[in-house]
Design a protein around this motif. Structure first.
Motif, PDB file in Angstrom:
ATOM      1  N   GLU B  52       0.813  -1.215   0.000  1.00 61.11           N
ATOM      2  CA  GLU B  52       0.000   0.000   0.000  1.00 61.11           C
ATOM      3  C   GLU B  52       0.854   1.276   0.000  1.00 61.11           C
ATOM      4  OE1 GLU B  52      -2.288  -0.486   3.544  1.00 61.11           O
ATOM      5  OE2 GLU B  52      -3.250  -2.305   2.786  1.00 61.11           O
ATOM      6  N   ALA B  53       2.112   1.102   0.342  1.00 55.49           N
ATOM      7  CA  ALA B  53       2.971   2.274   0.562  1.00 55.49           C
ATOM      8  C   ALA B  53       3.019   3.200  -0.644  1.00 55.49           C
ATOM      9  CB  ALA B  53       4.372   1.827   0.929  1.00 55.49           C
ATOM     10  N   GLN B  54       3.124   2.595  -1.832  1.00 55.94           N
ATOM     11  CA  GLN B  54       3.311   3.416  -3.026  1.00 55.94           C
ATOM     12  C   GLN B  54       2.145   4.324  -3.353  1.00 55.94           C
ATOM     13  OE1 GLN B  54       4.820   1.078  -6.415  1.00 55.94           O
ATOM     14  NE2 GLN B  54       6.161   2.841  -6.626  1.00 55.94           N
ATOM     15  N   SER B  55       0.955   3.942  -2.882  1.00 55.38           N
ATOM     16  CA  SER B  55      -0.197   4.796  -3.176  1.00 55.38           C
ATOM     17  C   SER B  55      -0.546   5.685  -1.988  1.00 55.38           C
ATOM     18  CB  SER B  55      -1.394   3.936  -3.593  1.00 55.38           C
ATOM     19  OG  SER B  55      -1.594   2.938  -2.628  1.00 55.38           O
ATOM     20  N   SER B  56       0.129   5.482  -0.865  1.00 62.50           N
ATOM     21  CA  SER B  56      -0.112   6.334   0.299  1.00 62.50           C
ATOM     22  C   SER B  56       0.445   7.724   0.021  1.00 62.50           C
ATOM     23  CB  SER B  56       0.572   5.719   1.518  1.00 62.50           C
ATOM     24  OG  SER B  56       1.208   6.724   2.288  1.00 62.50           O
ATOM     25  N   ASP B  57      -0.222   8.762   0.550  1.00 65.76           N
ATOM     26  CA  ASP B  57       0.261  10.111   0.227  1.00 65.76           C
ATOM     27  C   ASP B  57       1.611  10.405   0.886  1.00 65.76           C
ATOM     28  OD1 ASP B  57      -0.704  10.391   2.748  1.00 65.76           O
ATOM     29  OD2 ASP B  57      -1.892  12.190   2.363  1.00 65.76           O
ATOM     30  N   LEU B  58       2.046   9.511   1.770  1.00 65.08           N
ATOM     31  CA  LEU B  58       3.378   9.668   2.334  1.00 65.08           C
ATOM     32  C   LEU B  58       4.458   9.590   1.246  1.00 65.08           C
ATOM     33  CD1 LEU B  58       5.407   9.791   4.689  1.00 65.08           C
ATOM     34  CD2 LEU B  58       5.069   7.342   5.007  1.00 65.08           C
ATOM     35  N   PHE B  59       4.298   8.616   0.355  1.00 62.41           N
ATOM     36  CA  PHE B  59       5.311   8.417  -0.686  1.00 62.41           C
ATOM     37  C   PHE B  59       4.859   8.899  -2.063  1.00 62.41           C
ATOM     38  CE2 PHE B  59       6.368   5.007   2.435  1.00 62.41           C
ATOM     39  CZ  PHE B  59       7.629   5.470   2.774  1.00 62.41           C
ATOM     40  N   PHE B  60       3.661   9.415  -2.138  1.00 62.62           N
ATOM     41  CA  PHE B  60       3.116   9.837  -3.427  1.00 62.62           C
ATOM     42  C   PHE B  60       2.465  11.211  -3.268  1.00 62.62           C
ATOM     43  CE2 PHE B  60      -0.256   8.689  -6.913  1.00 62.62           C
ATOM     44  CZ  PHE B  60       0.333   9.610  -7.755  1.00 62.62           C
ATOM     45  N   ASN B  61       3.132  12.239  -3.760  1.00 69.80           N
ATOM     46  CA  ASN B  61       2.562  13.584  -3.712  1.00 69.80           C
ATOM     47  C   ASN B  61       1.800  13.827  -5.012  1.00 69.80           C
ATOM     48  OD1 ASN B  61       1.929  16.261  -3.682  1.00 69.80           O
ATOM     49  ND2 ASN B  61       3.948  16.965  -3.006  1.00 69.80           N
ATOM     50  N   LYS B  62       0.476  13.664  -4.912  1.00 68.44           N
ATOM     51  CA  LYS B  62      -0.348  13.757  -6.125  1.00 68.44           C
ATOM     52  C   LYS B  62      -0.335  15.165  -6.714  1.00 68.44           C
ATOM     53  CE  LYS B  62      -3.349   9.942  -4.774  1.00 68.44           C
ATOM     54  NZ  LYS B  62      -2.751   9.684  -3.448  1.00 68.44           N
ATOM     55  N   SER B  63      -0.196  16.190  -5.854  1.00 68.73           N
ATOM     56  CA  SER B  63      -0.296  17.558  -6.377  1.00 68.73           C
ATOM     57  C   SER B  63       0.877  17.906  -7.301  1.00 68.73           C
ATOM     58  CB  SER B  63      -0.408  18.561  -5.232  1.00 68.73           C
ATOM     59  OG  SER B  63       0.798  18.598  -4.519  1.00 68.73           O
ATOM     60  N   ILE B  64       2.012  17.253  -7.138  1.00 71.13           N
ATOM     61  CA  ILE B  64       3.102  17.504  -8.084  1.00 71.13           C
ATOM     62  C   ILE B  64       3.397  16.263  -8.942  1.00 71.13           C
ATOM     63  CG2 ILE B  64       4.228  19.302  -6.694  1.00 71.13           C
ATOM     64  CD1 ILE B  64       6.299  17.158  -5.861  1.00 71.13           C
ATOM     65  N   ASN B  65       2.551  15.242  -8.735  1.00 72.93           N
ATOM     66  CA  ASN B  65       2.670  14.014  -9.518  1.00 72.93           C
ATOM     67  C   ASN B  65       4.074  13.373  -9.433  1.00 72.93           C
ATOM     68  OD1 ASN B  65       1.652  11.985 -11.127  1.00 72.93           O
ATOM     69  ND2 ASN B  65       2.244  13.004 -13.042  1.00 72.93           N
ATOM     70  N   ARG B  66       4.559  13.238  -8.227  1.00 71.04           N
ATOM     71  CA  ARG B  66       5.837  12.556  -8.016  1.00 71.04           C
ATOM     72  C   ARG B  66       5.668  11.478  -6.960  1.00 71.04           C
ATOM     73  NH1 ARG B  66       6.615  15.364 -11.647  1.00 71.04           N
ATOM     74  NH2 ARG B  66       8.402  16.667 -12.199  1.00 71.04           N
ATOM     75  N   LYS B  67       6.222  10.291  -7.240  1.00 72.70           N
ATOM     76  CA  LYS B  67       6.176   9.241  -6.224  1.00 72.70           C
ATOM     77  C   LYS B  67       7.541   8.577  -6.067  1.00 72.70           C
ATOM     78  CE  LYS B  67       3.052   6.620  -8.584  1.00 72.70           C
ATOM     79  NZ  LYS B  67       2.190   5.442  -8.795  1.00 72.70           N
ATOM     80  N   LEU B  68       7.768   8.096  -4.868  1.00 70.73           N
ATOM     81  CA  LEU B  68       9.019   7.409  -4.604  1.00 70.73           C
ATOM     82  C   LEU B  68       8.881   5.982  -5.143  1.00 70.73           C
ATOM     83  CD1 LEU B  68      11.552   8.446  -3.162  1.00 70.73           C
ATOM     84  CD2 LEU B  68      10.805   7.237  -1.115  1.00 70.73           C
ATOM     85  N   SER B  69       9.869   5.522  -5.882  1.00 68.09           N
ATOM     86  CA  SER B  69       9.801   4.176  -6.449  1.00 68.09           C
ATOM     87  C   SER B  69       9.886   3.141  -5.330  1.00 68.09           C
ATOM     88  CB  SER B  69      10.942   3.965  -7.431  1.00 68.09           C
ATOM     89  OG  SER B  69      12.155   3.853  -6.725  1.00 68.09           O
ATOM     90  N   LEU B  70       9.426   1.933  -5.636  1.00 66.85           N
ATOM     91  CA  LEU B  70       9.451   0.847  -4.653  1.00 66.85           C
ATOM     92  C   LEU B  70      10.866   0.624  -4.140  1.00 66.85           C
ATOM     93  CD1 LEU B  70       7.292  -0.894  -3.465  1.00 66.85           C
ATOM     94  CD2 LEU B  70       7.824  -2.666  -5.140  1.00 66.85           C
ATOM     95  N   GLU B  71      11.787   0.661  -5.069  1.00 68.05           N
ATOM     96  CA  GLU B  71      13.190   0.445  -4.717  1.00 68.05           C
ATOM     97  C   GLU B  71      13.669   1.525  -3.732  1.00 68.05           C
ATOM     98  OE1 GLU B  71      15.689   0.591  -8.123  1.00 68.05           O
ATOM     99  OE2 GLU B  71      17.483   0.094  -6.954  1.00 68.05           O
ATOM    100  N   SER B  72      13.295   2.772  -4.016  1.00 64.63           N
ATOM    101  CA  SER B  72      13.708   3.865  -3.142  1.00 64.63           C
ATOM    102  C   SER B  72      13.016   3.784  -1.780  1.00 64.63           C
ATOM    103  CB  SER B  72      13.405   5.209  -3.791  1.00 64.63           C
ATOM    104  OG  SER B  72      14.032   5.297  -5.046  1.00 64.63           O
ATOM    105  N   ILE B  73      11.735   3.371  -1.787  1.00 66.97           N
ATOM    106  CA  ILE B  73      11.023   3.190  -0.515  1.00 66.97           C
ATOM    107  C   ILE B  73      11.799   2.195   0.342  1.00 66.97           C
ATOM    108  CG2 ILE B  73       8.956   2.240   0.573  1.00 66.97           C
ATOM    109  CD1 ILE B  73       7.308   3.411  -1.708  1.00 66.97           C
TER     110      ILE B  73
END
Lengths: 247, 175
Positions: B52-73
């Motif tokens: 669930e981490a990748q879709s959580s707003d912790l790792f996914f800032n929707k307002s700038i459309n950037r997410k941390l990759s699984l590998e980086s998480i």
């Protein structure tokens, strides 16, 4: 042809005249000197009057301060040349810029981990106001530039990089070439730049743009964004403010 | 509970790309580490599910459309593990505990509460500790069972508590 010879008497007479001229000259010079020092004294007392009358305004009113600065420059006086002496004593004027200088150093050090020692002057101004509280509402970028120029006496730590629209303050001594400042100029306003933009706007070869960008990444001044489309973006935290994000 | 205030980096697009420069990456991972801890502390969350981490707003800032990759998480989580703020729940590393307070710190808080309320030499059930009316205002109210168990075991090893089973429900006696 008869010419009056240069007899002993004539020579003596000439010498005498020269000596008198010399005496007169000395006399005149010393008179002028007394006059001048009288003028200086009255100038000084006028300035002291002015200074003590307007002390509060000079410290508080940014516009007044600027005009005072210009007036001093016009008569060839640098009120900041020394921290001691009558200027700083009378006005606390020097103190104003010295205090500002210390605060600038503090802000630059506190944000150094974030921006690698590069900060936009407006950002610096806002942070300075925020950190020193409400009394500093009226600090202008002119004041900052003045204080930073005075910081030069401490060595080459502080550099002002003009970028057309504004200025960037560099607080870590570092070799930035013309190419690097050109990159900063291109990034100004949006806090990022791409190699493609540099190639297009500055007519640079691809290789040259990457050399400049890679150096700035290596120096910790720029961050790489691999998720930007269509091209990879190089971001400068020193030029970034939160309001830019949503764009 | 107010809205969580994200740090400035959260709006800085390259924050979501692991940086190539070692110094910059160090700063970046430190910032991610604090962000993950602050975020969980604010929301009183104790577990993180990788799926669930990748879709959580912790790792996914929707307002700038950037997410941390699984590998980086996983790199960030490994940082947290190194500082003992994280423990994997399973060997396959699908779920982990985020410890924004260490078991020792929890143990101290619980024991303080016990002493302050004159509960020494009495027995509480685990349920009472977690959900009882008496602990409503305490930070450990609603504490994850796994973490609570760790904290209590510490107290047992310090001879400040003893766990007991009574009538099928677990309890603890404080000294």
């Amino acid at each position: 042809m008869h010419r009056r010879g240069a007899g002993i008497a004539a020579i003596k007479k000439k010498n005498l005249a020269q000596a008198r001229y010399k005496d007169k000259g000395t006399e005149l010079a010393s008179e002028q000197l007394t006059q001048l020092s009288k003028q200086l004294d009255s100038f000084r007392s006028y300035l002291e009057d002015f200074a003590s009358k307007h002390k509060g305004e000079i410290r508080k009113d940014a516009d007044f301060r600027r005009q005072f600065q210009e007036m001093c420059a016009a008569i060839g006086v640098d009120p900041l040349a020394s921290g001691k002496g009558f200027w700083s004593e009378m006005l606390g004027y020097g103190d104003f810029y010295y205090e500002l200088g210390v605060q600038i150093i503090e802000v630059c050090m506190a944000t150094n981990h974030r921006n690698g020692g590069l900060i936009d002057i407006e950002e610096l101004r806002l942070r300075l106001i925020a950190s020193t509280g409400r009394n500093r509402q009226d600090i202008t970028t002119d004041d900052l530039l003045m204080a930073i120029k005075k910081l030069k006496v401490l060595g080459n730590g502080f550099t002002i990089i003009p970028t057309g629209r504004s200025q960037i303050i560099q607080s870590v001594p570092r070799e930035l070439t013309l190419d690097h400042t050109a990159v900063l100029k291109a990034a100004e306003g949006k806090a990022f730049v791409t190699s493609e933009e540099l190639q297009k706007e500055l007519k640079w070869e691809k290789e040259r743009s990457y050399r400049a960008l890679d150096y700035m990444v290596k120096e910790g001044l720029a961050w790489v964004d691999d998720q930007s489309r269509p091209h990879q973006q190089y971001w400068f935290p020193g030029l970034f403010s939160d309001s830019m994000a949503a764009a | 509970m107010g809205n969580f205030e994200f740090p400035w980096q959260y709006n800085f697009p390259p924050f979501f790309t692991l940086q190539p420069n070692a110094d910059t990456r160090r700063k970046q991972l430190d910032a991610w580490r604090s962000l993950v801890l602050d975020y969980h502390r604010h929301n009183k969350q104790y577990t993180l599910d990788i799926a669930e981490a990748q879709s959580s707003d912790l790792f996914f800032n929707k307002s700038i459309n950037r997410k941390l990759s699984l590998e980086s998480i996983n790199t960030v989580l490994e940082e947290l593990r190194k500082t003992e703020n994280l423990e994997w729940k399973d060997k396959s590393k699908k779920q982990c505990m985020i410890m924004w307070r260490s078991p020792a710190e929890w143990a101290k808080l619980i024991y303080q509460w016990v002493t302050n309320n004159g509960m020494n030499n009495t027995v509480c059930t685990i349920y009472e500790l977690q959900n009882g009316d008496d602990t409503k205002d305490e930070d450990f109210h609603g504490l994850d069972s796994w973490l609570l168990d760790k904290a209590l075991k510490l107290l047992v090893s310090q001879h400040k508590a003893e766990t007991i089973s009574y009538d099928g429900s677990d309890g603890v006696k404080f000294f």
